[in-house]
Structures are given as C-alpha cells and as structure tokens.
Enzyme design. Sequence first.
Site, PDB file in Angstrom:
ATOM      1  N   TYR A   3       4.718   2.419  -7.104  1.00 29.72           N
ATOM      2  CA  TYR A   3       3.416   2.047  -6.522  1.00 29.72           C
ATOM      3  C   TYR A   3       2.264   2.624  -7.355  1.00 29.72           C
ATOM      4  O   TYR A   3       1.308   1.910  -7.703  1.00 29.72           O
ATOM      5  CB  TYR A   3       3.378   2.576  -5.084  1.00 29.72           C
TER       6      TYR A   3
ATOM      7  N   ARG B 283      -2.422  17.976   3.334  1.00 27.89           N
ATOM      8  CA  ARG B 283      -2.713  17.275   2.073  1.00 27.89           C
ATOM      9  C   ARG B 283      -3.935  16.379   2.226  1.00 27.89           C
ATOM     10  O   ARG B 283      -4.802  16.322   1.359  1.00 27.89           O
ATOM     11  CB  ARG B 283      -1.475  16.471   1.664  1.00 27.89           C
TER      12      ARG B 283
ATOM     13  N   SER C  80       0.810  -1.217   0.000  1.00 28.09           N
ATOM     14  CA  SER C  80       0.000   0.000   0.000  1.00 28.09           C
ATOM     15  C   SER C  80       0.845   1.268   0.000  1.00 28.09           C
ATOM     16  O   SER C  80       0.393   2.322   0.430  1.00 28.09           O
ATOM     17  CB  SER C  80      -0.939  -0.012   1.198  1.00 28.09           C
TER      18      SER C  80
ATOM     19  N   HIS D 170      -2.379   7.910  -6.037  1.00 23.48           N
ATOM     20  CA  HIS D 170      -1.012   7.951  -6.568  1.00 23.48           C
ATOM     21  C   HIS D 170      -0.924   7.482  -8.029  1.00 23.48           C
ATOM     22  O   HIS D 170       0.125   7.645  -8.644  1.00 23.48           O
ATOM     23  CB  HIS D 170      -0.073   7.173  -5.651  1.00 23.48           C
TER      24      HIS D 170
ATOM     25  N   SER E 253      -5.529   4.009  -6.288  1.00 24.81           N
ATOM     26  CA  SER E 253      -5.028   5.041  -5.384  1.00 24.81           C
ATOM     27  C   SER E 253      -4.898   6.397  -6.071  1.00 24.81           C
ATOM     28  O   SER E 253      -4.692   6.480  -7.299  1.00 24.81           O
ATOM     29  CB  SER E 253      -3.652   4.606  -4.869  1.00 24.81           C
TER      30      SER E 253
ATOM     31  N   LYS F  65      -0.807   0.803  -9.616  1.00 26.64           N
ATOM     32  CA  LYS F  65      -2.249   1.063  -9.511  1.00 26.64           C
ATOM     33  C   LYS F  65      -2.838   1.389 -10.884  1.00 26.64           C
ATOM     34  O   LYS F  65      -3.954   0.973 -11.212  1.00 26.64           O
ATOM     35  CB  LYS F  65      -2.517   2.185  -8.508  1.00 26.64           C
TER      36      LYS F  65
HETATM   37  C1  15L Z   1      -2.114   5.435  -0.601  1.00 21.29           C
HETATM   38  O1  15L Z   1      -2.384   4.976  -1.698  1.00 21.29           O
HETATM   39  C2  15L Z   1      -1.570   4.578   0.476  1.00 21.29           C
HETATM   40  O2  15L Z   1      -2.077   3.264   0.415  1.00 21.29           O
HETATM   41  C3  15L Z   1      -1.760   5.152   1.843  1.00 21.29           C
HETATM   42  O3  15L Z   1      -0.936   4.459   2.732  1.00 21.29           O
HETATM   43  C4  15L Z   1      -1.440   6.646   1.874  1.00 21.29           C
HETATM   44  O4  15L Z   1      -0.090   6.868   1.548  1.00 21.29           O
HETATM   45  C5  15L Z   1      -2.326   7.340   0.862  1.00 21.29           C
HETATM   46  O5  15L Z   1      -2.172   6.778  -0.417  1.00 21.29           O
HETATM   47  C6  15L Z   1      -2.062   8.844   0.801  1.00 21.29           C
HETATM   48  O6  15L Z   1      -1.782   9.355  -0.281  1.00 21.29           O
HETATM   49  O7  15L Z   1      -2.185   9.482   1.829  1.00 21.29           O
END
Ligand code: 15L
Length: 267
Positions: free
Chosen positions: A134, A172, A73, A111, A109, A138
């Site tokens: 990561y 954020r 994650s 991200h 995510s 996704k």
């Molecule tokens: C995510 O995708 C992560 O899984 C989580 O642990 C956080 O880092 C989250 O994003 C975030 O951007 O706060």
Amino acid sequence: MKRVLITGAGGGIGRSLRETMRGVYPILRLSDRVALAPARDGEEVDQAELSDMAAVERIVADVDGIVHLGGVSGENDWPVILEANIIGLYNVFEAARRAGVRRIVFATSNHAVGFYPRDHKIDHKVVPRPDSRYGVSKAFGEAIASLYSDKHGIGVLCTRIGNFGEKPIDKRRLSIWISPRDYTQLVRIGLEHPDLRYEVVYGVSNNRRSWYDNSNAERLGYRPQDDSEPYAETVLAAEPGGADPIAERYQGGTFCAAEYTAPRPRP
Ligand code: 15L
C-alpha cells in the site's frame, strides 16, 4: 474552480469532505465504486470503477479540480493494490490530462514514508520509505503526480495523510492525527493556491507530538486549528501494553510489523 470531483467519495474522508466542501464551489461531483447517497443541490453523483478508463474519462469531463481519494486505503494483496492504486490512479491522472483538468489534490499517506523511525523528524524532502505494498502504491502515486505536473502542467498537492478522524484513537495517532476541518483547509489550499505546481505536505493537525516538519504546508498557508494533545491522557490510559517492537519503533506502526522478516534490530 467551478466543478470539483471527489473520487472515493463513499469512504470515511470522502463522506466528511462531502459535507465540509458543500457550497464551497458551485458543483461537487462525487464518485465511488459503491453507490452513494443521491445528489443534493450543487452536487452530481456518478458511480465509477477507477480501473475502467472509459468510466474515469466520464467522471473527469468538465471538472476543474479533482480530490483523488479513491482506491484501497490499507494493506492488501498485490492484485487488489495493482488494480485500485496503480492502474486506477494512473487512469485518473491520464484522464485528467486529456480533459485539461488544472488541479489535483492527491490523498497519499504516511505509509509512503512509514519506515522512518519515530525518533526522526521528517520533512517533505525525504526519500520514500514505504512500509507496505500500500505504501509503495502511494509513493508511485506521488511519482505520477510529479510527472504530470512537470510534463503536463497539472498543479498537484500530495497530502501525506496521517490518520483522519474526529479524534486520535491511539498513541501512534497522537502524532499523526488530522481533524476534518484541518484536512478541508489543506484540500482547499491544493485547489485554490495561485502558484501551486507540485508539492508534498503532511496531512496532519498541529499535533504537539508530531513526527513531521510540516513547514512546506505552512509556507503554502496552512494554519491547522487542532492538536491531539487534549486527547492524550485518555488515549494513553486506554492503550494496551506489549506492542510489537517493530510497530513501536517505526512511524508506520503495524504496517511495518506485518510480514516483517528482517533480523530484529536491537532495542
Ligand atoms: C492510512 O493511510 C490509511 O488509509 C488509514 O486507514 C490508516 O491506516 C492510516 O493510514 C494510519 O496510518 O493510521
């Protein structure tokens, strides 16, 4: 939905969904690579490594829907991402196809699109701009989901989760926070909406400071109950100054700043 599988059921979101989804469907099957608390009424527990196809075939057998949270994650070395979020994710979709699973809710995510600047409001149609290995995994997951929807008719809801928790933890996260009850609502839309084929939505609450146009989720019936704003004053007062300008500029925050070697944009 008679039997719903949650992968990654031992993680933060998985442990929370185990409670909020309890009793919603006749059977919740819970799986993780780590040991889980023993099954209660209406639950089944099965430990599995997602990179092991035989184990994945076992956990998806006889399920109607899957909430796929499993995998790593956050940012990691490529071999770790590859095994958990590429091979493991492929195994879940392929085993689901073979088993005739009808629905998958995929925990993608923010991200996957983290390199959009914070002054851009983005919707579900923007092209991916991953901010990390990561984030790339996704975006790959969203592509596999699209393929298995178009080619094999599995209904998939890709939920680009912001930050899941009881409350937002920093500036954020005031823009990307999602509460447990709002995420549960989205997951249920993904499993139960009658006409769902392939959709991308943002997994965020009704945050006043949101960077997302989440009208696609609203179109599917999402009515988030929570907003980060009541936490803003406390969160902002506790925020240390001097943040990295790259982290500050982009939606993905520190994921963008990590390993950053391009010329720094002018302020
Ligand atoms: C995510 O995708 C992560 O899984 C989580 O642990 C956080 O880092 C989250 O994003 C975030 O951007 O706060």
